[in-house]
Each structure stands twice: as C-alpha cells, then as structure tokens.
Design a protein around this motif. Structure first.
Motif: not given
Ligand SMILES: C[S@@+](CC[C@H](N)C(=O)[O-])C[C@H]1O[C@@H](n2cnc3c(N)ncnc32)[C@H](O)[C@@H]1O
Length: 265
Positions: A58-61, A77-79, A88-89, A109-112
């Motif tokens: 599961a991705p880091l949240r 996002l960079i870090a 996911r951010i 897509e990982s950023v909402t």
C-alpha cells in the motif's frame, strides 16, 4: 469604514485566502528560497517515515494540510519521488480560491486535492501497534496517514492544541507530523527582523500585487503571536507526539522559519 482585522481565533481565515489566491504564487515567488525551504521540511518528513513500502505494498499516504496553491504539495512530491516508495498525497485546504490555483497545475495521478477545513477532517482510530498496510490502503476520509505536513497552517487554525490532537488521531501509529512555519517569539532580534521584513517588503508588495494588504498585516501579527520554539515543541508533546524535534530552516530567513516534528507512538 475600516474592516475588522483578520483573526484566526474568531473564525476561519480561509475566506481571506480566497481573496488573494490568484496572486499567491506571484507573492511567494518574490520570496527567494520559499520553495527550497518547503523542500527542506518535506525531506525531513520523508526521512522520518518508518514505513517504506515496496511496489506491491500500500502506498505511503501523506496529507498536505493547508496546501494552498500547491507549493508545499510540490515539495512533498519531490521528496517522495526521491524516496522511491509508492505514495499518495492529498492536498487539503479550506480556501476554494487557493485550491483552484493548486488544481490548475499539472500533477501526477498520485496527487489529489480536497476542499475541507483541516480541523474538521474525519479520523479513523488505530490502536497502538496497528501498523497494518490495510489501515493505510483502506483509509477513508481522514485516517491512516503515514505523514501529515502543515506548512504555514498551525498559526492559522482556531485552536492549535485541538488541531495537534486531531492530527495525532489522523496518523497511523508511527506516523510523522511536520509543522513548517515562522517562529520568532522569544528572540528580540528575529522579532525586529520579522517586523522590518513585513513592513518593508511583504505588506507593500501585497498592496501592489494583490491590493489586499489585510491578510499580510495578519501574517505579521500572527507570527508575532505564534509559539516560541519551546512552546511549539511542548504543544506537540502535549498532543501525544514523541520523538519531537526542531530545526531552523536554512536560507536567508534563517532564524525566522523552523521545522518542528513529532511521531505518533
Ligand atoms: C500561508 S498558506 C500556505 C500554503 C502552502 N502550504 C504553502 O506552503 O505555500 C496557508 C493555507 O492554509 C489554508 N488554511 C488556513 N486555515 C485553514 C484551515 N483551518 N483548514 C484548512 N486550510 C486552512 C489557507 O486557505 C491557505 O491556503
């Protein structure tokens, strides 16, 4: 007629941010190192994450509370890309005007983004020792975060103690909270430098660029009123965080901006 000064104690300040959203990037762009300073603190957060998921996990949240026009989201996002972990951010902000600026940028897509008051996000309780990936993967409204980043936010919420307790509950056990913000209280030279910077540069610039200096007068006052270094560390400890630490953020505003972190045990 003079309008009432903005105050985070009386009501949310997010409507005041609505009024400057369209100009915010231009104003912060006039502050050399603004993005680099956020990146410094975002890396502090990512370096402290204990869970290091692989591609199948599961991705880091990660929540970016008070994400504004997305400058802090970009730093995260960079870090996180640097970490090599899936992630996911969620950028969350109470100002529709600021969020519109963030959403207008290009994101993977990982950023909402989500429009919400940070202190009103729902939480899911996780018992101590619950480090299951399930918690992160299935988390709903506000729970199960591996990390919460709050850049220039804690000063702005109506009740900072309640807010820190709320973030504690949003995190999964082991999760990390990083507060990136100005702090000059208790250091007279930094107080004087902050006042000179605000009245010499920030407030006049805001008048020229946004024609709305009220929010930036509030910025000046709110930083003067905000926690000393020790008070902020104490706030995190009182909220239940452990491994609490603090570091001045490098750059020309050194002494004025600090990163403070803690971990949910
Ligand atoms: C100074 S800006 C910082 C934006 C971004 N984090 C950055 O580093 O550039 C503060 C942001 O916090 C938001 N904000 C203030 N109080 C809030 C609250 N109670 N809940 C959610 N967002 C809030 C404002 O709308 C604004 O976008």
């Amino acid at each position: 007629m003079t309008s009432r000064p903005i105050s985070a104690r009386e009501a949310t300040v997010t409507s005041a941010f609505d009024e400057v959203g369209a100009h915010y990037d231009r104003l912060t762009g006039m502050s050399p190192g603004y993005a680099d300073q956020l990146l410094f603190s975002a890396r502090l957060l990512v370096d402290r994450l204990r869970r290091r998921p692989g591609p199948e996990d599961a991705p880091l949240r990660i929540a970016d509370l008070g994400c504004g026009s997305g400058a802090s989201t970009q730093a995260l996002l960079i870090a996180l890309v640097e970490s090599g972990c899936p992630f996911r951010i969620e950028g969350i902000d109470g100002s529709a005007g600021m969020l519109a600026q963030a959403r207008a940028k290009r994101w993977p897509e990982s950023v909402t983004f989500r429009h919400a008051q940070a202190e009103e996000l729902g939480v899911e309780e996780h018992p101590p020792g619950d480090t299951s990936d399930l918690a992160a993967g299935a988390a709903g409204d506000g729970g199960g975060y591996d990390g919460v980043f709050a850049a220039y936010l804690v000063r702005n919420v109506p009740d900072a103690d309640a807010f820190c307790g709320h973030v504690h509950r949003m995190l999964r056990p082991g999760g990390v909270f990083v507060v990136h913000d100005y702090g000059v209280a208790g250091r007279p030279l930094d107080v004087a430098a902050w006042t000179a910077l605000c009245w010499g540069v920030i407030i006049p610039s805001s008048l020229v660029v946004a024609r709305k200096p009220g929010l930036f007068r509030y910025l000046w006052r709110s930083v003067l009123d905000f926690d000393s270094d020790e008070r902020l560390r104490r706030r995190l400890l009182d909220a239940g965080f452990t491994d609490v630490g603090q570091r001045p953020v490098p750059g020309w505003q050194r002494g004025m901006v600090r990163a403070t972190w803690g971990r949910r045990p």
